[in-house]
Write a protein that holds these residues in place. Structure first.
Motif, PDB file in Angstrom:
ATOM      1  N   ASP A 240       0.819  -1.227   0.000  1.00 23.34           N
ATOM      2  CA  ASP A 240       0.000   0.000   0.000  1.00 23.34           C
ATOM      3  C   ASP A 240       0.849   1.272   0.000  1.00 23.34           C
ATOM      4  N   ILE A 241       1.822   1.320  -0.881  1.00 16.68           N
ATOM      5  CA  ILE A 241       2.679   2.494  -0.981  1.00 16.68           C
ATOM      6  C   ILE A 241       1.870   3.634  -1.601  1.00 16.68           C
ATOM      7  N   LYS A 242       1.858   4.768  -0.921  1.00 20.37           N
ATOM      8  CA  LYS A 242       1.107   5.928  -1.404  1.00 20.37           C
ATOM      9  C   LYS A 242       2.018   7.155  -1.396  1.00 20.37           C
ATOM     10  N   VAL A 243       1.935   7.930  -2.466  1.00 19.40           N
ATOM     11  CA  VAL A 243       2.723   9.154  -2.581  1.00 19.40           C
ATOM     12  C   VAL A 243       1.765  10.288  -2.895  1.00 19.40           C
ATOM     13  N   SER A 244       1.849  11.355  -2.126  1.00 20.03           N
ATOM     14  CA  SER A 244       0.950  12.489  -2.387  1.00 20.03           C
ATOM     15  C   SER A 244       1.669  13.791  -2.070  1.00 20.03           C
ATOM     16  N   PRO A 245       1.555  14.765  -2.976  1.00 23.38           N
ATOM     17  CA  PRO A 245       2.093  16.099  -2.675  1.00 23.38           C
ATOM     18  C   PRO A 245       1.431  16.639  -1.413  1.00 23.38           C
ATOM     19  N   HIS A 246       2.228  17.326  -0.600  1.00 19.58           N
ATOM     20  CA  HIS A 246       1.754  17.760   0.696  1.00 19.58           C
ATOM     21  C   HIS A 246       1.939  19.268   0.825  1.00 19.58           C
ATOM     22  N   HIS A 247       1.523  19.791   1.949  1.00 19.57           N
ATOM     23  CA  HIS A 247       1.621  21.233   2.151  1.00 19.57           C
ATOM     24  C   HIS A 247       3.088  21.655   2.266  1.00 19.57           C
ATOM     25  N   LEU A 248       3.332  22.942   2.044  1.00 20.53           N
ATOM     26  CA  LEU A 248       4.670  23.524   2.164  1.00 20.53           C
ATOM     27  C   LEU A 248       5.690  22.835   1.272  1.00 20.53           C
ATOM     28  N   LYS A 249       5.245  22.489   0.075  1.00 23.24           N
ATOM     29  CA  LYS A 249       6.133  21.918  -0.934  1.00 23.24           C
ATOM     30  C   LYS A 249       6.796  20.615  -0.480  1.00 23.24           C
ATOM     31  N   LYS A 250       6.092  19.860   0.319  1.00 24.32           N
ATOM     32  CA  LYS A 250       6.602  18.570   0.754  1.00 24.32           C
ATOM     33  C   LYS A 250       5.759  17.454   0.146  1.00 24.32           C
ATOM     34  N   THR A 251       6.362  16.260   0.067  1.00 26.02           N
ATOM     35  CA  THR A 251       5.683  15.089  -0.479  1.00 26.02           C
ATOM     36  C   THR A 251       5.557  14.048   0.619  1.00 26.02           C
ATOM     37  N   LEU A 252       4.355  13.531   0.821  1.00 26.10           N
ATOM     38  CA  LEU A 252       4.097  12.555   1.866  1.00 26.10           C
ATOM     39  C   LEU A 252       4.170  11.146   1.273  1.00 26.10           C
ATOM     40  N   LEU A 253       5.049  10.325   1.841  1.00 31.02           N
ATOM     41  CA  LEU A 253       5.171   8.921   1.454  1.00 31.02           C
ATOM     42  C   LEU A 253       4.630   8.065   2.595  1.00 31.02           C
TER      43      LEU A 253
ATOM     44  N   ARG B  63      16.962  -7.711   5.111  1.00 31.84           N
ATOM     45  CA  ARG B  63      15.888  -6.833   4.648  1.00 31.84           C
ATOM     46  C   ARG B  63      14.979  -7.595   3.683  1.00 31.84           C
ATOM     47  N   SER B  64      13.762  -7.128   3.590  1.00 31.63           N
ATOM     48  CA  SER B  64      12.862  -7.662   2.568  1.00 31.63           C
ATOM     49  C   SER B  64      13.319  -7.202   1.190  1.00 31.63           C
ATOM     50  N   HIS B  65      12.708  -7.773   0.165  1.00 35.92           N
ATOM     51  CA  HIS B  65      12.858  -7.179  -1.160  1.00 35.92           C
ATOM     52  C   HIS B  65      12.200  -5.799  -1.140  1.00 35.92           C
ATOM     53  N   TRP B  66      12.588  -4.964  -2.079  1.00 34.34           N
ATOM     54  CA  TRP B  66      11.920  -3.670  -2.217  1.00 34.34           C
ATOM     55  C   TRP B  66      10.475  -3.882  -2.657  1.00 34.34           C
ATOM     56  N   SER B  67       9.616  -3.015  -2.211  1.00 36.41           N
ATOM     57  CA  SER B  67       8.213  -3.067  -2.617  1.00 36.41           C
ATOM     58  C   SER B  67       8.077  -2.786  -4.109  1.00 36.41           C
ATOM     59  N   SER B  68       6.911  -3.068  -4.621  1.00 37.38           N
ATOM     60  CA  SER B  68       6.628  -2.679  -6.006  1.00 37.38           C
ATOM     61  C   SER B  68       6.742  -1.160  -6.114  1.00 37.38           C
ATOM     62  N   PRO B  69       7.337  -0.647  -7.180  1.00 42.73           N
ATOM     63  CA  PRO B  69       7.559   0.801  -7.277  1.00 42.73           C
ATOM     64  C   PRO B  69       6.269   1.577  -7.535  1.00 42.73           C
ATOM     65  N   VAL B  70       6.246   2.764  -7.007  1.00 40.93           N
ATOM     66  CA  VAL B  70       5.161   3.711  -7.288  1.00 40.93           C
ATOM     67  C   VAL B  70       5.808   4.922  -7.957  1.00 40.93           C
ATOM     68  N   THR B  71       5.359   5.225  -9.152  1.00 42.71           N
ATOM     69  CA  THR B  71       5.942   6.328  -9.934  1.00 42.71           C
ATOM     70  C   THR B  71       4.958   7.477 -10.003  1.00 42.71           C
ATOM     71  N   ILE B  72       5.464   8.695  -9.761  1.00 44.44           N
ATOM     72  CA  ILE B  72       4.609   9.873  -9.780  1.00 44.44           C
ATOM     73  C   ILE B  72       5.407  11.052 -10.311  1.00 44.44           C
ATOM     74  N   THR B  73       4.750  11.864 -11.104  1.00 47.63           N
ATOM     75  CA  THR B  73       5.338  13.139 -11.552  1.00 47.63           C
ATOM     76  C   THR B  73       4.767  14.245 -10.678  1.00 47.63           C
ATOM     77  N   LEU B  74       5.627  14.922  -9.952  1.00 46.69           N
ATOM     78  CA  LEU B  74       5.158  15.942  -9.021  1.00 46.69           C
ATOM     79  C   LEU B  74       4.586  17.135  -9.772  1.00 46.69           C
ATOM     80  N   PRO B  75       3.468  17.664  -9.308  1.00 46.58           N
ATOM     81  CA  PRO B  75       2.863  18.829  -9.983  1.00 46.58           C
ATOM     82  C   PRO B  75       3.705  20.087  -9.800  1.00 46.58           C
TER      83      PRO B  75
END
Length: 243
Positions: A149-162, A231-243
């Motif tokens: 359940d990897i989620k990436v979202s642009p956040h306030h103050l020019k930060k990105t929430l992972l 360590r585990s394997h890396w999770s499936s990648p989530v790709t996003i282009t930041l606005p």
């Protein structure tokens, strides 16, 4: 008449000198057994690939403590394509060395730390049998499944929430918490760039200094909090282009 007899004699002698063909097929090679614990502390799996050839085989498996060889436990095998086959994505065997092969599984339960175990997998085939022995310690083979359940979202103050969730197969977070590592990658003028951060005990992180308009690929991996195993394997990648 004599030349004909002589030719036949030479031909028979030549045929007799050739090695006789045999229909005997070599028995299957002993399986390469790999063990890992994706649900510490109670469930460990050992797996090996079904032979790629058509030689009919079956298996038995048992395990014991090295210092208590008289106490042997039989393993209830799970054959390939069984409805109860584990779906663990952490298996290094299923993701690498086994290729397209189907896997046999042997669950081992209630193993102890600081204890040397031996597993014996015996291959049974028409005309004989052969055994494969390997040993391991639980603390060396702990390996969670990747976070989900990897989620990436642009956040306030020019930060990105992972954000992410612990692997659902790791069912004892209260007993053995996990720590996490994150990585994000991007291309800059044709050159691959990457950053790795961690360890983190939370399941979220705010990232700054990411550039708007750039495309990033995010992944997360997990490890037992005290550093047991791998360590585990890396999770499936989530790709996003930041606005």
């Amino acid at each position: 008449m004599m030349p004909s007899v002589c030719c036949w004699t030479l031909l028979l002698a030549l045929l007799a000198s050739q090695p006789a063909e045999t229909s005997t097929v070599a028995p299957p090679i002993n399986p390469t057994v790999q063990c890992w614990c994706a649900s510490y502390p109670n469930v460990t799996l050992c797996s090996w690939p079904q032979p790629a050839d058509s030689w009919p085989v079956n298996y038995t498996a048992s395990y014991m403590e090295r210092h208590q060889p008289s106490v042997t436990k039989q393993c209830q095998l799970i054959p390939p394509n069984s409805s109860s086959s584990p779906s663990s994505s952490s298996s290094s065997l299923s993701s690498s060395s086994s290729g397209h092969h189907l896997l046999w599984h042997c669950p081992l339960r209630e193993l102890k730390l600081l204890t040397d175990y031996i597993i014996n997998v015996t291959t049974l085939y028409e005309g004989g049998s052969s055994s494969y022995l390997t040993s391991f310690m639980l603390e060396d083979i702990v390996k969670p499944d990747p976070p989900v359940d990897i989620k990436v979202s642009p956040h306030h103050l020019k930060k990105t929430l992972l954000e992410w969730s612990a692997p659902p197969t790791w069912t004892y977070l209260d007993i053995a918490p996990l720590k996490y590592y994150i990585t994000y990658k991007w291309d800059h003028k044709g050159i691959a760039k990457s950053v790795e951060l961690g360890p983190l005990e939370n399941t979220s992180m705010e990232l700054d200094r990411l550039i708007p308009g750039r495309t990033y690929r995010f992944q997360v991996c997990a490890q037992e909090l005290l550093g047991l195993g791998q360590r585990s394997h890396w999770s499936s990648p989530v790709t996003i282009t930041l606005p």
